[in-house]
Design a protein around this motif. Sequence first.
Motif, PDB file in Angstrom:
ATOM      1  N   ARG A  25       0.821  -1.204   0.000  1.00  0.00           N
ATOM      2  CA  ARG A  25       0.000   0.000   0.000  1.00  0.00           C
ATOM      3  C   ARG A  25       0.864   1.267   0.000  1.00  0.00           C
ATOM      4  O   ARG A  25       0.374   2.350   0.292  1.00  0.00           O
ATOM      5  CB  ARG A  25      -0.936   0.016   1.211  1.00  0.00           C
ATOM      6  CG  ARG A  25      -2.044  -1.006   1.138  1.00  0.00           C
ATOM      7  CD  ARG A  25      -3.172  -0.696   2.118  1.00  0.00           C
ATOM      8  NE  ARG A  25      -2.834  -0.960   3.504  1.00  0.00           N
ATOM      9  CZ  ARG A  25      -2.839  -0.045   4.480  1.00  0.00           C
ATOM     10  NH1 ARG A  25      -3.121   1.214   4.216  1.00  0.00           N
ATOM     11  NH2 ARG A  25      -2.549  -0.384   5.717  1.00  0.00           N
ATOM     12  N   THR A  26       2.148   1.130  -0.337  1.00  0.00           N
ATOM     13  CA  THR A  26       3.059   2.271  -0.300  1.00  0.00           C
ATOM     14  C   THR A  26       3.569   2.578  -1.699  1.00  0.00           C
ATOM     15  O   THR A  26       4.264   1.763  -2.310  1.00  0.00           O
ATOM     16  CB  THR A  26       4.252   2.017   0.632  1.00  0.00           C
ATOM     17  OG1 THR A  26       3.771   1.634   1.919  1.00  0.00           O
ATOM     18  CG2 THR A  26       5.100   3.267   0.759  1.00  0.00           C
ATOM     19  N   PHE A  47      -1.390   4.348   0.826  1.00  0.00           N
ATOM     20  CA  PHE A  47      -2.815   4.202   0.534  1.00  0.00           C
ATOM     21  C   PHE A  47      -3.579   3.779   1.788  1.00  0.00           C
ATOM     22  O   PHE A  47      -3.050   3.078   2.653  1.00  0.00           O
ATOM     23  CB  PHE A  47      -3.043   3.117  -0.521  1.00  0.00           C
ATOM     24  CG  PHE A  47      -2.649   3.475  -1.921  1.00  0.00           C
ATOM     25  CD1 PHE A  47      -3.459   4.293  -2.694  1.00  0.00           C
ATOM     26  CD2 PHE A  47      -1.489   2.969  -2.471  1.00  0.00           C
ATOM     27  CE1 PHE A  47      -3.111   4.593  -4.007  1.00  0.00           C
ATOM     28  CE2 PHE A  47      -1.135   3.265  -3.784  1.00  0.00           C
ATOM     29  CZ  PHE A  47      -1.946   4.084  -4.551  1.00  0.00           C
ATOM     30  N   ASP A  48      -4.859   4.158   1.836  1.00  0.00           N
ATOM     31  CA  ASP A  48      -5.762   3.544   2.805  1.00  0.00           C
ATOM     32  C   ASP A  48      -6.025   2.098   2.371  1.00  0.00           C
ATOM     33  O   ASP A  48      -5.817   1.746   1.206  1.00  0.00           O
ATOM     34  CB  ASP A  48      -7.082   4.312   2.855  1.00  0.00           C
ATOM     35  CG  ASP A  48      -6.965   5.624   3.613  1.00  0.00           C
ATOM     36  OD1 ASP A  48      -5.994   5.779   4.382  1.00  0.00           O
ATOM     37  OD2 ASP A  48      -7.832   6.496   3.431  1.00  0.00           O
ATOM     38  N   PRO A  49      -6.497   1.252   3.275  1.00  0.00           N
ATOM     39  CA  PRO A  49      -6.853  -0.119   2.874  1.00  0.00           C
ATOM     40  C   PRO A  49      -7.851  -0.105   1.720  1.00  0.00           C
ATOM     41  O   PRO A  49      -8.711   0.775   1.645  1.00  0.00           O
ATOM     42  CB  PRO A  49      -7.469  -0.708   4.149  1.00  0.00           C
ATOM     43  CG  PRO A  49      -6.831   0.061   5.262  1.00  0.00           C
ATOM     44  CD  PRO A  49      -6.666   1.461   4.734  1.00  0.00           C
ATOM     45  N   VAL A  50      -7.745  -1.073   0.847  1.00  0.00           N
ATOM     46  CA  VAL A  50      -8.555  -1.058  -0.370  1.00  0.00           C
ATOM     47  C   VAL A  50     -10.049  -1.087  -0.058  1.00  0.00           C
ATOM     48  O   VAL A  50     -10.848  -0.453  -0.756  1.00  0.00           O
ATOM     49  CB  VAL A  50      -8.157  -2.220  -1.309  1.00  0.00           C
ATOM     50  CG1 VAL A  50      -8.491  -3.582  -0.705  1.00  0.00           C
ATOM     51  CG2 VAL A  50      -8.815  -2.055  -2.670  1.00  0.00           C
ATOM     52  N   ASN A  51     -10.456  -1.786   1.006  1.00  0.00           N
ATOM     53  CA  ASN A  51     -11.886  -1.840   1.312  1.00  0.00           C
ATOM     54  C   ASN A  51     -12.399  -0.567   1.978  1.00  0.00           C
ATOM     55  O   ASN A  51     -13.602  -0.411   2.181  1.00  0.00           O
ATOM     56  CB  ASN A  51     -12.217  -3.067   2.166  1.00  0.00           C
ATOM     57  CG  ASN A  51     -11.523  -3.053   3.522  1.00  0.00           C
ATOM     58  OD1 ASN A  51     -10.684  -2.203   3.785  1.00  0.00           O
ATOM     59  ND2 ASN A  51     -11.873  -4.020   4.364  1.00  0.00           N
ATOM     60  N   GLY A  53     -16.431  -2.397  -1.937  1.00  0.00           N
ATOM     61  CA  GLY A  53     -16.737  -3.613  -2.684  1.00  0.00           C
ATOM     62  C   GLY A  53     -15.515  -4.326  -3.214  1.00  0.00           C
ATOM     63  O   GLY A  53     -15.639  -5.296  -3.970  1.00  0.00           O
ATOM     64  N   GLU A  54     -14.315  -3.883  -2.835  1.00  0.00           N
ATOM     65  CA  GLU A  54     -13.081  -4.450  -3.399  1.00  0.00           C
ATOM     66  C   GLU A  54     -12.203  -5.019  -2.290  1.00  0.00           C
ATOM     67  O   GLU A  54     -12.089  -4.429  -1.209  1.00  0.00           O
ATOM     68  CB  GLU A  54     -12.320  -3.342  -4.146  1.00  0.00           C
ATOM     69  CG  GLU A  54     -11.063  -3.791  -4.869  1.00  0.00           C
ATOM     70  CD  GLU A  54     -11.319  -4.878  -5.876  1.00  0.00           C
ATOM     71  OE1 GLU A  54     -10.874  -6.025  -5.642  1.00  0.00           O
ATOM     72  OE2 GLU A  54     -11.977  -4.582  -6.897  1.00  0.00           O
ATOM     73  N   VAL A 106      -4.544  14.509  -3.561  1.00  0.00           N
ATOM     74  CA  VAL A 106      -4.131  13.232  -4.139  1.00  0.00           C
ATOM     75  C   VAL A 106      -5.363  12.346  -4.254  1.00  0.00           C
ATOM     76  O   VAL A 106      -6.088  12.143  -3.277  1.00  0.00           O
ATOM     77  CB  VAL A 106      -3.064  12.542  -3.267  1.00  0.00           C
ATOM     78  CG1 VAL A 106      -2.691  11.185  -3.859  1.00  0.00           C
ATOM     79  CG2 VAL A 106      -1.821  13.428  -3.140  1.00  0.00           C
ATOM     80  N   GLU A 107      -5.593  11.825  -5.456  1.00  0.00           N
ATOM     81  CA  GLU A 107      -6.728  10.939  -5.686  1.00  0.00           C
ATOM     82  C   GLU A 107      -6.309   9.482  -5.529  1.00  0.00           C
ATOM     83  O   GLU A 107      -5.494   8.972  -6.300  1.00  0.00           O
ATOM     84  CB  GLU A 107      -7.318  11.134  -7.084  1.00  0.00           C
ATOM     85  CG  GLU A 107      -8.535  10.258  -7.335  1.00  0.00           C
ATOM     86  CD  GLU A 107      -8.813   9.985  -8.805  1.00  0.00           C
ATOM     87  OE1 GLU A 107      -9.877   9.417  -9.093  1.00  0.00           O
ATOM     88  OE2 GLU A 107      -7.956  10.315  -9.651  1.00  0.00           O
ATOM     89  N   GLU A 108      -6.866   8.818  -4.532  1.00  0.00           N
ATOM     90  CA  GLU A 108      -6.719   7.375  -4.389  1.00  0.00           C
ATOM     91  C   GLU A 108      -7.967   6.740  -4.988  1.00  0.00           C
ATOM     92  O   GLU A 108      -9.084   7.159  -4.682  1.00  0.00           O
ATOM     93  CB  GLU A 108      -6.644   6.962  -2.910  1.00  0.00           C
ATOM     94  CG  GLU A 108      -5.480   7.522  -2.141  1.00  0.00           C
ATOM     95  CD  GLU A 108      -5.470   7.010  -0.707  1.00  0.00           C
ATOM     96  OE1 GLU A 108      -6.098   5.963  -0.421  1.00  0.00           O
ATOM     97  OE2 GLU A 108      -4.837   7.658   0.137  1.00  0.00           O
ATOM     98  N   ARG A 109      -7.778   5.719  -5.819  1.00  0.00           N
ATOM     99  CA  ARG A 109      -8.969   5.155  -6.455  1.00  0.00           C
ATOM    100  C   ARG A 109      -8.807   3.681  -6.784  1.00  0.00           C
ATOM    101  O   ARG A 109      -7.704   3.124  -6.786  1.00  0.00           O
ATOM    102  CB  ARG A 109      -9.285   5.909  -7.747  1.00  0.00           C
ATOM    103  CG  ARG A 109      -8.340   5.601  -8.914  1.00  0.00           C
ATOM    104  CD  ARG A 109      -8.886   6.132 -10.220  1.00  0.00           C
ATOM    105  NE  ARG A 109      -8.009   5.832 -11.354  1.00  0.00           N
ATOM    106  CZ  ARG A 109      -8.092   4.741 -12.104  1.00  0.00           C
ATOM    107  NH1 ARG A 109      -8.994   3.820 -11.833  1.00  0.00           N
ATOM    108  NH2 ARG A 109      -7.271   4.568 -13.130  1.00  0.00           N
ATOM    109  N   THR A 110      -9.946   3.077  -7.086  1.00  0.00           N
ATOM    110  CA  THR A 110     -10.030   1.847  -7.870  1.00  0.00           C
ATOM    111  C   THR A 110     -10.788   2.252  -9.139  1.00  0.00           C
ATOM    112  O   THR A 110     -11.024   3.438  -9.369  1.00  0.00           O
ATOM    113  CB  THR A 110     -10.792   0.742  -7.109  1.00  0.00           C
ATOM    114  OG1 THR A 110     -12.165   1.139  -6.971  1.00  0.00           O
ATOM    115  CG2 THR A 110     -10.181   0.489  -5.740  1.00  0.00           C
TER     116      THR A 110
END
Length: 446
Positions: free
Chosen positions: A274-275, A296-300, A305-306, A327-331
């Motif tokens: 996550r880095t 990153f924050d945890p994906v969930n 839903g991921e 900063v945009e964190e995304r799936t």
Amino acid sequence: MSPHAAGRRRAHRSVATGLPLALAAVLVAAGTATAAPCGDARVVRTATLGEIPLGTFSNALLPGSVADDRGVKLGGIGSDIYPADRKGEYWTVTDRGPNGQIKVDGKKRRTFPVPGFDPAIVKIRVRGNSVEVIDAIPLTTASGKAVTGLSDQKGRDEAPYTYDARTPLSYDPDGLDTEGIVRAGDGTFWLVDEYGPSLVHVSARGEVLARYVPEGLGLTGADYPVVEALPSVLLHRKGNRGFEGLAQLPGGDLVMALQSPLSLPDGDAGDASRTTRLLRFSPRIKAVTAEYAYRFDPVNVVDPGEDDTSELKISSVVAVGPDRLLVEERTDKAARLQLVRLGRGADILGGPWDDDTTSPSLEQLDDPAAAGVPVLSKQLVVDLGKVAGVPRKIEGVARVDHDTLALVNDNDFGMTDGEGAFDAQGRLVDSGVETTVTYVRLPRSL
């Protein structure tokens, strides 16, 4: 003036003045979003790009560059968005063009249905509920040739194939998978690219002036200057996950964001990490001056839903002060915007984390801060996944004013993966996803 240069000027002028007239369908109305907001953040306008045949668009810029667009329409301009001089106008950039994946004998192959496509800088105007193309600049080499979106290097980048994944295409050392864009005060542009990964300096007419790549990349045969000026650790970038975000700080320095953690020491470590990393580049001295660890924050948390951490990406970074970034964190289905401060004490450039023999690597640390890494602190500004009316796969963010953002999505040129992407006649089966610019009012000023 060379014939190539003259042709570029003529093409540039024709698109600026004639393309919207030649393509009557360039404007398509879309209803303004009226859905209830999540909290205080809300969509206040949505505008949609009309249908423009990709061949018509490309051949107006570089005549003869696209022989058959296979029914693909202009799209993919949502790789990034940057404010232009007039209200409601923005610079955007396409990515490498229509591409997909098809499995052959159990292995995925990267397809390029329109291999002659030339990535372009596209200027748009948002008028009411429509997006209008008002200018376009093709990316070209030093001798005026088109910069394609084809893979650069055999053995490092994915092998390129035709639309049906049956016939290999040639690699192109000039190829760029363009993503982020900013415009400098002198009228030139800076772009980032996923292949190198690289930082690309482009003239106001679209000529690649220089491409800055990691030390040791060894890219040969390019028809423009290639400068090995970035840390060699970036050679470990994950496939299709090079630089995607680019911001310009008020003083002129650039900040580049790696889309995903490096595959260091291997792909499994990168997929689980996550880095990722941000790099600061000085256009004045043509060098990286700082590097930062971003967690990153945890994906969930980003996307409830991921559960696959490897789906986390940074797609956009936006300067909101001398040392502050959004900063945009995304799936592909959700996104969150974080406010980050770039402190001097957070710089890791040239330290052990840039040495690919360091074990464990930065990417392998479960808690980098506990291991002494100065991870950037961040504060959540808005969870776009909870704002009704925001489309999926937001890749570009621009600051409109103190409390409003313009978001643009990447519609992938209407492409989908798999053999069903094209019909029996080799024409695109369009996904129906449109390119939109969405304005979001934030609950508080930035």
